[in-house]
Design an enzyme around this catalytic site. Sequence first.
Site, short mmCIF file in Angstrom:
data_model
loop_
_atom_site.label_atom_id
_atom_site.label_comp_id
_atom_site.label_asym_id
_atom_site.label_seq_id
_atom_site.Cartn_x
_atom_site.Cartn_y
_atom_site.Cartn_z
N ASP A 525 41.12 40.73 39.39
CA ASP A 525 41.19 40.75 37.93
C ASP A 525 40.07 39.85 37.39
O ASP A 525 39.41 39.14 38.16
CB ASP A 525 42.58 40.20 37.53
CG ASP A 525 42.93 40.51 36.08
OD1 ASP A 525 42.25 41.33 35.46
OD2 ASP A 525 43.91 39.91 35.59
N GLU A 528 34.91 40.65 34.99
CA GLU A 528 33.81 41.15 34.10
C GLU A 528 32.55 40.29 34.23
O GLU A 528 31.47 40.89 34.12
CB GLU A 528 34.31 41.16 32.65
CG GLU A 528 35.41 42.16 32.40
CD GLU A 528 36.77 41.74 32.97
OE1 GLU A 528 36.97 40.52 33.15
OE2 GLU A 528 37.60 42.61 33.25
N ASP A 603 44.43 45.23 29.37
CA ASP A 603 45.54 44.67 28.59
C ASP A 603 45.84 45.48 27.34
O ASP A 603 45.50 45.09 26.22
CB ASP A 603 45.24 43.20 28.26
CG ASP A 603 45.13 42.38 29.53
OD1 ASP A 603 45.54 42.87 30.60
OD2 ASP A 603 44.62 41.25 29.46
#
Length: 947
Positions: A525, A528, A603
């Site tokens: 996770d 980015e 999300d």
Amino acid sequence: MHIPPLLVLFVQCVYGVKEHMFKNCDNSGFCHRNRHFAQQVASNPSYSPSYSIDGDSISIHNDSSSEWSISANIKKELPSESDLGNIILPLKISFLPKNSIRFQIDEEQRQSITPGNKYVNSQRYNGTSDWAFQHTATTNTWENVNLDIESSKNKISASYGPAQEYSVEIQFNPIKFTISRHGEVQLIANEQNFLNIEHWRPQAENARHLTPEESDFNMFHDDFQDSSSDTIPLGPESVALDFTFKHFKNVYGIPEHADSFNLKDTTQTKYPYRLYNVDIFEYETNSRLPMYGSIPFMLASKPECSVGLFWINSADTFIDVDKTSKGGCCTRTHWISENNVLDFMLIIGESPNDINESYGAIVGYSQLPQVASLGYHQCRWNYNDEKDVLEINSLFDKHRIPYDYIWLDIEYAESKKYFTWNQDTFPDPERMVKELDHTGRNLVIIVDPHLKTGYFGSDELIKRKITINSPSNNQTYKGHCWPGESVWIDTMNPSSQAYWDYMFRYTDDNKFMGGLTTNVQIWNDMNEPSIFNGPETTSPRDLLHYGSWEHRSIHNVYGLTYHEATYKSMTERFTETGNKRPFILTRSYFAGSQRTAAIWSGDNMSTWEHLKISIPMLLTSGVSGLPFAGADVGGFFGNPSKELLTRWYQTGIWYPFFRGHAHIDSRRREPWVPGEPYTSIIRDALQLRYSLLPVIYTAFHESSTTGLPVIKPIFYENRKDIENFSIEDEFFLGNSGIFVKPVTDEAAETIDIYLPDEEIYYEFDNGVLSGNSVHRQSDKKSVTKHVDINTIPMYLKGGSIIAKKERYRRSSKLMVNDPYHLIIALDKSGKSSGKLYIDDGESFDYLQGESISIEFSATEENITASTTSQGQKFQNSISGVRIEQITIIGQDNSILPKKFLITQGGKKWQFRGVTQEKSTTIKNPGLRVDEDWTIEPLVDNQVHDEL
Ligand SMILES: *[C@@H]1O[C@H](CO)[C@@H](O)[C@H](O)[C@H]1NC(C)=O
Ligand SMILES: *[C@@H]1O[C@H](CO)[C@@H](O)[C@H](O)[C@H]1NC(C)=O
Ligand SMILES: *[C@@H]1O[C@H](CO)[C@@H](O)[C@H](O)[C@H]1NC(C)=O
Ligand SMILES: *[C@@H]1O[C@H](CO)[C@@H](O)[C@H](O)[C@H]1NC(C)=O
Ligand SMILES: CC(=O)N[C@H]1CO[C@H](CO)[C@@H](O)[C@@H]1O
């Protein structure tokens, strides 16, 4: 997962104004400048481009790799005040197997400039394709490439492709690249003269370098709130080009956006589609804002032709889509990237299939996932401790609900230091995992790229010099993320792999994965990367990576380098324990991520809009080569109503990656929480998913060899109807013939279903044949259907054969030896066909041929199964698996036989079917699944001599 709990209050305030956190085209320097450039060019009829190809520089190569290419120099003419003369931009055009052609433009002077920061690589970055492309040789051969080159004073043309049906014309001045199929123009690059490459120049001399079309907005500094500290050491470097898709109304792709499947016109807004991997928690729907992943691949499709455009650039990118042209002339697009070489590939073919195959041959197809990862995943931030995990595990059994994976979010680790366990809450992970293993269940744990400062995980990273570094001193950058102050692993650096391998084998201290074996997998996770104190929630652009490349150049591909490193480490771990296929979920991705990971749409929120948008988002991902995708079932933020949660499960069973997940502040919402009737409805939906795992796995297998989307847009099935190109709330499950339109409206009582073609569609709601069917009426292509909360509207298309497994089991692993139910849905002419792919579902042995592919076919004469298998090991292992039922459904039962002669393995026997109004069922025909068989109808009471 996202949002530090402390920020939750703050988030409530900013919700609805997300756009202020992220740049748009007006306040992004390079986008603003290129739109300005385009407007100047478009409004000046006598514009004479500064760019032209130097005809004398053309050379044609047939180099060692037997790759045909054309090289030339593009000249960029500067204003006369400039003393730099002309800028030389080397152009290379390569012809790739079959139907692809690649264009690369670099900048010559970059070899010899001195950037403002001595630590920075001053070249234009050209490594994006090294990450995006697959490294194994493509299966395509060069035999089909025929190149006929014709040149004249102002242009050069070449035809290529298996039958030379494609051609490219390169015009020198003004520059145009025109691609045709069978002599008909399909795409023109630079038709609008928006080609722009901002060459390197010293800040002091900038004024002398500007052409009348150029704006100098934010060339050497950044006004955008939290990016004002960007040092921009190389000044303006953008690359931009326009592409006109001729007579195409519809373009798709370029994920990730929470937006429609069919891309929208962006010319009237300051929000072109933006590709920039960011942690956009609580994102809004119908938005072109950037999200967690980027795939700069666009598909244009119309009945006669399809074109794929792959813009090979990992920097911040904006794409304007212009659909304002009159009379359906075309869709125009304008691609703008902050820096790097200008590099793109054009793929042309008749159907989107031709494109999927070629694009996939270049970036790789989705890897065949383990079957278990296609089951249901139960996640929440966070299951608190071992007891909580095991309680959830047994509640699934109590409620007879199947699932395969339970997930642990960041709280399992001691102070969020990945590679450790919180000793209070998870004192004995090995014990917990063994308990899960009893019922074939698995665990996923999270490992993010930020490592807390001051513990062995990060100390070693710094010692080995494999961190992302600060531009001021080329030393480890420190920022903030979940654990507080953190450092980031630089997985662009090849040396980081050995460290990552080591960490996944680490067994000292509190034994991270020591003792945990094959049923533990990894979630990546925040890659980015998400940096809480960074601009736009991510990394400052001037940070440095391996090779002295600025983060600016590699931003969108960083997430891929990270999950690939994890994948390699896990593959390496598994070499000792049965050669298992790793399962990795990643939030950030790029073209090529499908080779090693699944993705989900980050999300989202518990709203009907988020449920609805998940379908076009997954269709987009599928046509962009990344089919293994899902959305958090139930919505990550918030608390879904019981109805919304139920509808979300009924939709989620169609997501290629199917996981329920919830924020730490959301109430518990496991399937039994809403109570009756909802729990039973959710159970039915989950059991339907499990019964279709053979179909889903077969679709994944096809995807892994041909690029077929797992949830397939209906224009892939029928391109004759132009309406089909705009449908984004219906889809097929691979090539199975299962056609679905989930209910995504609150309190829905009816649903309109648009039928994709003229074929007959058998009603198959919730996976059960009702005996009814629908088909297009001459004046109407859609049907209206009544639905209640139980209904999962679906059809089986006439002409399909599918294989289900209908026994309830606690997990997919326990279904391995279960028998199949074959459903044969006859088309209008009484025929049908289908496929079933089976292998061990978890190891790489299938790559050595340890699998069985079965082709089913039904005609009036017979029903046959023809099996193909190269390996004996797997075949032996399923020799006990039977077909327990065959159901044949047709339009009218007069053609359905009642008595059959069955042949398999040299034996023959008779069987009587049970005939209902429109179907015939053969129960326990005694057929094995691993060997060919034939069923022939017998006229009733006919005695067969051979018996
Ligand atoms: C170019 O490459 C092809 C394929 O390898 C080969 O057949 C041909 O002879 C090469 N040379 C030229 C100049 O065509
Ligand atoms: C910056 O640091 C890396 C190691 O972290 C090193 O490999 C590289 O050579 C350094 N760059 C310069 C220009 O000193
Ligand atoms: C990138 O540029 C370098 C230096 O010019 C060259 O050696 C390399 O082959 C290029 N890589 C690609 C993928 O074009
Ligand atoms: C099944 O029927 C087809 C014609 O529909 C025929 O070509 C084929 O040979 C038959 N197969 C067997 C195994 O009888
Ligand atoms: C969507 C789809 O049908 N995929 C196709 C991809 O390309 C191969 C080869 O052309 C086809 O066989 C697949 O069907």
